[in-house]
Design an enzyme around this catalytic site. Sequence first.
Site: not given
Ligand code: ATR
Length: 226
Positions: A65, A101
Amino acid sequence: MDRYAVLGQPVGHSKSPRIHAAFAASLDQKLLYEAYEIAPDELAPSLSRFHAEGWQGFNLTVPHKQAGATLCETRSDAAEQAGAVNTLIRTATGWHGDNTDGAGLVRDLMSNLGVEIRGKRVLVLGAGGAARGILAPLLAEGPSELAISNRNPWKPEEIAAALKPLGNIVPRTHLSLKGDRYDLVLNATSAGHSGSIPRLPPKLFAEGGVAYDLNYGQAAVPFLVW
Ligand code: ATR
């Protein structure tokens, strides 16, 4: 035949093909709508290739995104505020990006589920593309507090600073939430796709508090069970 697709990784869970097929059927539109698994570094070349093949538009899901927003020639106000897009429309000269969204979430909460936002303490977990899409529309509904918390602590600070002209967003980290209570907690992380949840303090909900996951299907299970 109009050709559209949703691009993501993972993408197998996406209901977009079914949703768009239903829209098209209700409008008598002949539509081919596919779901394609695309790795992050493949997004830009894939869009060029699809366009050359005559595809007209795309939905973007995790993790495209924010990167998608940078590939657009023009963006709607919602996409600009979010710095993230979930919808790409082809114009004569390039991609126009939109973000539906936030509008979709607010409508689901208020109209479908009867969840109040005005005057409530609201917490968004995660600071990726999904979280960015919902913050400005949530602010517009007048919560008493809107906080955003993330594993990586600098992202909420950056988002709060960027959206300052629209209103106050309180940047937090998951562990600093200990002792605080929220009326509405929205999971906008992608942790559920790997069967996990962010590390959170045990008591986050005010009495009658609501948990909502922006993911659906299996990816929403870990947070909602928690
Ligand atoms: P999306 O489009 O679904 O928002 P993204 O831009 O890749 O996907 O963002 C993923 C989000 O999920 C981020 O906030 C990520 O946290 P970080 O910025 O610290 O990486 C969070 N996230 C993914 N896996 C996680 C986990 N196991 N525990 C906590 N936060 C997680």
